[in-house]
Structure formats: C-alpha cells, structure tokens
Design an enzyme around this catalytic site. Structure first.
Site, short mmCIF file in Angstrom:
data_model
loop_
_atom_site.label_atom_id
_atom_site.label_comp_id
_atom_site.label_asym_id
_atom_site.label_seq_id
_atom_site.Cartn_x
_atom_site.Cartn_y
_atom_site.Cartn_z
N CYS A 1 -1.17 -12.07 -0.93
CA CYS A 1 -1.91 -10.84 -0.65
C CYS A 1 -3.26 -11.16 -0.02
O CYS A 1 -3.59 -10.63 1.04
CB CYS A 1 -2.09 -10.04 -1.92
SG CYS A 1 -2.81 -10.99 -3.26
N GLU B 1 -3.21 -3.19 -7.01
CA GLU B 1 -3.52 -4.37 -6.17
C GLU B 1 -2.56 -4.31 -4.99
O GLU B 1 -1.38 -4.64 -5.13
CB GLU B 1 -3.31 -5.67 -6.96
CG GLU B 1 -4.23 -5.84 -8.15
CD GLU B 1 -5.64 -6.26 -7.75
OE1 GLU B 1 -5.94 -6.34 -6.54
OE2 GLU B 1 -6.44 -6.49 -8.66
N THR C 1 0.84 -1.21 0.00
CA THR C 1 0.00 0.00 0.00
C THR C 1 0.87 1.26 0.00
O THR C 1 0.56 2.23 -0.69
CB THR C 1 -0.95 -0.04 1.21
OG1 THR C 1 -1.80 -1.19 1.06
CG2 THR C 1 -1.82 1.20 1.30
N GLY D 1 2.01 1.84 -3.43
CA GLY D 1 0.83 2.23 -4.22
C GLY D 1 0.53 3.72 -4.07
O GLY D 1 0.21 4.40 -5.05
P1 NAD Z 1 6.63 -3.43 -2.74
O1 NAD Z 1 5.59 -2.37 -2.85
O2 NAD Z 1 7.78 -3.21 -1.84
O3 NAD Z 1 7.27 -3.74 -4.18
C1 NAD Z 1 6.48 -4.09 -5.29
C2 NAD Z 1 7.17 -3.62 -6.57
O4 NAD Z 1 7.20 -2.20 -6.62
C3 NAD Z 1 8.63 -4.07 -6.69
O5 NAD Z 1 8.87 -4.44 -8.03
C4 NAD Z 1 9.39 -2.80 -6.33
O6 NAD Z 1 10.69 -2.74 -6.89
C5 NAD Z 1 8.51 -1.74 -6.94
N1 NAD Z 1 8.65 -0.40 -6.38
C6 NAD Z 1 9.18 -0.02 -5.17
N2 NAD Z 1 9.12 1.32 -5.04
C7 NAD Z 1 8.53 1.80 -6.16
C8 NAD Z 1 8.14 3.10 -6.60
N3 NAD Z 1 8.36 4.20 -5.84
N4 NAD Z 1 7.54 3.23 -7.79
C9 NAD Z 1 7.29 2.15 -8.55
N5 NAD Z 1 7.63 0.88 -8.21
C10 NAD Z 1 8.23 0.72 -7.02
O7 NAD Z 1 5.84 -4.77 -2.37
P2 NAD Z 1 6.44 -6.22 -2.04
O8 NAD Z 1 7.05 -6.20 -0.69
O9 NAD Z 1 7.25 -6.69 -3.20
O10 NAD Z 1 5.12 -7.10 -2.01
C11 NAD Z 1 4.43 -7.43 -0.86
C12 NAD Z 1 3.15 -6.62 -0.77
O11 NAD Z 1 2.40 -6.80 -1.96
C13 NAD Z 1 2.23 -7.08 0.36
O12 NAD Z 1 1.69 -5.96 1.01
C14 NAD Z 1 1.13 -7.83 -0.37
O13 NAD Z 1 -0.10 -7.88 0.33
C15 NAD Z 1 1.04 -7.06 -1.64
N6 NAD Z 1 0.43 -7.87 -2.69
C16 NAD Z 1 -0.82 -7.53 -3.14
C17 NAD Z 1 -1.44 -8.30 -4.10
C18 NAD Z 1 -2.83 -7.97 -4.61
O14 NAD Z 1 -3.26 -8.55 -5.58
N7 NAD Z 1 -3.55 -7.06 -3.98
C19 NAD Z 1 -0.78 -9.43 -4.62
C20 NAD Z 1 0.49 -9.75 -4.13
C21 NAD Z 1 1.09 -8.95 -3.18
#
Ligand code: NAD
Length: 469
Positions: free
Chosen positions: A277, A243, A223, A226
């Site tokens: 997730c 997501e 989040t 996001g």
């Molecule tokens: P994260 O937000 O740390 O990273 C996700 C991706 O975003 C990575 O590729 C990362 O390099 C990139 N990223 C990081 N900073 C960014 C920025 N400023 N701009 C653009 N991209 C950037 O998440 P994570 O730790 O890899 O994943 C775990 C989280 O994802 C958990 O909270 C989980 O619930 C969630 N998740 C949600 C879903 C869903 O469908 N809702 C599915 C899987 C995981």
C-alpha cells in the site's frame, strides 16, 4: 509444532470440495479450501459476541500475556507459516518478504502487548476531576487484503484483542490459506471464541459490515471497497478504520548522492514486488541529476533476482493474481504507447506459467500518464523529470490518494520543509514505507481515515469513556 504439511492438512478442505488454491508462481495446486456461507458468518459473529464479556473481564496484563504467548506460537511455527505464505501469496522467503512478514507478526504482537495505555487524568484542578478510560468496543470485524495477509491481519487483531474486543476476521479470498494458518497458530494459545475466521469473497465482508452485532470494522484494502463500507456500516453507526489504496510520491531533491539513495529508492518501490500500500509508486527527480538517479536505480534493480518464492536466492516474486498482472501490464503498455522510455523490463512473457512481471523502470514519462496517476500495485515504477520543485510538490499532491510520501535529500532541514508540504499520512525522509509498531500509521484524503499502531492504534479499537466527579 506444525510442519508445512501438518498445518496445511489442518486448514484444507477435502480435495475437490470448495475452492482450489493455486501457486501464483507455478500454477500448481496447493490445496483446497472451504468457502463459508452466510450462516457460517452468523455463527462466527455469535461466537465472538458470546466470548466477548469474559475476554473483556480478564485483566489487561492477562490479555497482554496471551498476546506474548501468541507471538511465541508464531515463532515456534514460523517456517510452516512462512512456507504457506510464500506458496500462496508468491512472496520469496528472503529479502523483505515471507520470513520478514512472519517476524513482523511476532514483533507486532509483542509491541502491542507492551504499549501502555493508562487511565488519563484529563483535569484535576481542585474543582473538577475527570479521567479518560478506554473500554472495549465489543466485536471487531477485521477485513484484510492479499498483499501482506498475515502481517495486516495481526495489525488488526492484536490491538483489538489487547483492548478487550473479540474478533471475526475475513482474509482476502486470494490468501485464504494464509488467514486460516495464522488463526490456527494463534488459536493454539487464545481462549476459544476470541478469534474467529470466515473465508470467502467480498459478500462475507459485506455481511460483517452490515451486522448489527459488529461494533467496529478494521478494513485494509482498496478505496472503492472502503467507500462501500462507509455506506453499508451506518446501521449501528459502526466505528471504522479504513486503510485504503495509496499512490505515494517520492521527491528527490537536487542535493542527493544518487548512489547513496539508490537502494533505498529500490526497496521503497519494489518491496513485496511492488504490492504494498505505502510503496513508492511515482518518483519525481530533478533534471540536473535525472540520468544519474535513473542509472543508479537501474543498477540496483538489475541485481535483484526474481523467481519462485521458495528458491532461497530470490527477493522478488510473481504478482499474486492474474487481475493484478493485467493491471500492471495495462499501465505499462499505456506508458510505452505514450512514448515514455523503458529503462528496463516492460516485456512480460504473457504465455509463461506464473504471474511474473519483470522489474520495470519507465523514464521520461508524462506526469499525467495512467502509470503515474493510477495505483499500479506491482513492480513498475514511473520516474518523472522535473525542473521546478514547487511544480513537483504540486504534482505529488494533485491525486486523491494520500497514504505516504517521501523526500530524498542530504539536507535534513530542507527535506523536512518539503515533507511538510506533502499531503499524506506519513512522509519519510530518505526512506519510504518504513513502519514501526509505536509510530501511528494512517492515510490522508481518499487513502482512508483512522490510525493503526502505538497508542493511537489502541485508542482506535476502544470506546473512550470519561468519568467525572
Ligand atoms: P479489496 O478492497 O479488493 O479487498 C480487500 C478485502 O475486502 C478482501 O478481503 C475482500 O474480500 C473484501 N471485500 C470486498 N468487497 C467487500 C465489501 N463490499 N464489503 C466488505 N469487504 C469487502 O482490496 P485488495 O485488492 O485485496 O487489496 C489491494 C488494495 O489494498 C490496494 O489498493 C492497496 O493499496 C490497499 N492496501 C492498503 C493498505 C493500507 O494500509 N492503507 C495496506 C495494504 C493494501
């Protein structure tokens, strides 16, 4: 057809250059991977832009046929993909893990190719004629997390390509090999330039988000990230599907047979060793059957082997990285310190190699303990005792997350009426996290917005256009 070795050789950088990828179960070196630069991202975006009009000019049937060919390529190379995924992500081969994920990639490609999205006649009453077309948006930036690295990438890539967009994907820096391996296999059948991959940390994702040449971001991740994406995407009013994180509640009603639901509860919470997730992350159980449910769940959990992914018997693996291990460890320690009851687990060997956190059930926990209100994203489930169903529903709804939820009952009508009161994008009855390529999936509240899968998913990577007259 690739073997694990030939596929790995194709996607690796020379040893000692770039970043080293370590096996989360053993700490062993798997390979080295390149880290792309800002200039590489710019080149990938230019390539996607250049390829887009020819891709969009192909017929829908042609693009769908290529998605089916991509599914064939995944199936032909399944075991090589499975091994890369298992070694890098940590998930076991069997159970709802690596083989399941690769099977899901092929299945989702086929389902996406088969989903009809005809031109819709909006009105045709003799006076007014209007129809709705779904045009490509242009270039989609696909940014993925590390938990289901190949499946989530397919969820973003397949509908985008089907609708005539080209793609630049950025896998998580924790699962770079998985992202590269998937692209390598898909690109054995896709035309050049249609699917491009950049690998590196969040700054590369941020570059995609701020690029004026990217028309849509499909983002799956936390989040917090996001929210940054929402802020950074305004330059060209980029479309977004977000997501985000979940902290799904499951509410057990007092009419269930605890034995009958125990295995469903277990996999709802512990699929992918809890790194999912829409996993069940807090379980509310009525006082009258509390001990029976906890004991039935503990009996199922005790029979599920955890260990190195490549050992065929395991169905639970390590956490993918140290950061996540530390989050789970901190939250369980907070629960223990509060006096909650450790039913099983909660005693990791912090000195051991590998990020293994034992399957953990925590009972009689305060409804506002950190383990309940924060997303653990690992194999530790808090089980909250309740006496008043309205209060359980209130607690389920009080967090900002709203991805999924579940109700467990032998009375379907009663379960449906409780489900209607849960603030979440999906509420399952007697299961948790079950997904289907034709059923839209997306979050409520701060779990994000937009939907994936099915017709809704195709529309979300399209520009609606009305033609009237
Ligand atoms: P994260 O937000 O740390 O990273 C996700 C991706 O975003 C990575 O590729 C990362 O390099 C990139 N990223 C990081 N900073 C960014 C920025 N400023 N701009 C653009 N991209 C950037 O998440 P994570 O730790 O890899 O994943 C775990 C989280 O994802 C958990 O909270 C989980 O619930 C969630 N998740 C949600 C879903 C869903 O469908 N809702 C599915 C899987 C995981």
């Amino acid at each position: 057809m690739y073997s694990f070795d030939t596929l790995l050789a194709e996607i690796s950088a020379p040893a000692g250059t770039g970043r080293e990828v370590l096996d989360p179960a053993t700490g062993a070196s798997i390979a080295w991977v390149a880290d792309h630069t800002a200039a590489d991202v710019a080149t990938a975006v230019e390539t996607a832009v250049a390829a887009q009009s020819a891709w969009a000019a192909r017929s829908d049937a042609d693009r769908s046929a290529l998605l089916n060919a991509a599914a064939d390529a995944i199936e032909a190379n399944a075991e090589a993909l499975v091994e890369i995924l298992s070694r890098e992500q940590g998930k076991p081969l069997n159970g709802p893990n690596a083989r399941f994920e690769i099977g899901g990639c092929a299945g989702w490609l086929r389902a996406t190719a088969a989903t009809p999205l005809p031109v819709e006649t909006v009105i045709d009453d003799g006076e007014t004629f209007a129809e709705m077309h779904y045009r490509p948006l242009g270039v989609v930036g696909a940014i993925t997390p590390w938990n289901w690295p190949m499946m989530i990438a397919i969820w973003q890539i397949a509908p985008s390509l089907r609708m005539g967009n080209t793609v630049v994907q950025k896998p998580s820096e924790y699962t770079t090999l998985s992202g590269l391996a998937l692209a390598k296999v898909l690109n054995t059948v896709l035309p050049e330039g249609v699917l491009n991959t950049v690998v590196g940390a969040g700054d590369l994702g941020a570059q995609l988000v701020s690029s004026e040449q990217i028309d849509k971001i499909m983002f799956t991740g936390s989040t917090n990230t996001g929210k940054k994406i929402v802020e950074a995407s305004s330059g060209n009013l980029k479309r977004l599907t977000l997501e985000l994180g979940g902290n799904d509640a499951g509410i057990v009603l007092d009419d269930v047979d605890p034995q009958a639901i125990a295995e469903g509860l277990f996999w709802g919470a512990f699929i992918n060793t809890g790194q999912t997730c829409a996993a069940l992350k807090r379980l509310y159980v009525p006082d009258a059957i509390y001990d029976d449910v906890v004991n039935a769940l503990a009996a199922v959990a005790a029979a599920m082997p955890m260990g190195v992914g490549l050992d065929e018997q395991n169905v639970l693996g390590p956490l993918q990285n140290e950061m996540q291990f530390n989050i789970v460890d901190r939250l369980v320690e907070s629960a223990k310190a509060s006096g909650a009851r450790v039913v099983m687990g909660g005693n990791p060997d912090r000195a051991a190699t590998g990020f293994f956190y034992p399957t953990t059930l925590i009972a009689d926990i305060d409804a506002h303990n950190d383990l309940v209100v924060e997303e653990q994203f690992g194999p530790a489930l808090p089980i909250i005792r309740y006496t008043d169903l309205d209060e359980a529903i209130r607690l389920a709804n009080e967090l900002e997350a709203g991805l999924g939820g579940s109700v467990w009952s032998s009375d379907r009508d009663r379960a449906r009426s409780v489900a209607a009161r849960i603030e979440a994008g999906t509420v399952w009855i007697n299961s948790h996290g079950t997904i289907h390529p034709m059923v839209p999936f997306g979050g409520a509240k701060q779990s994000g917005y937009g939907q994936e899968f099915g017709v809704a998913g195709l529309k979300s990577v399209s520009q609606p256009q009305v033609i009237q007259g």
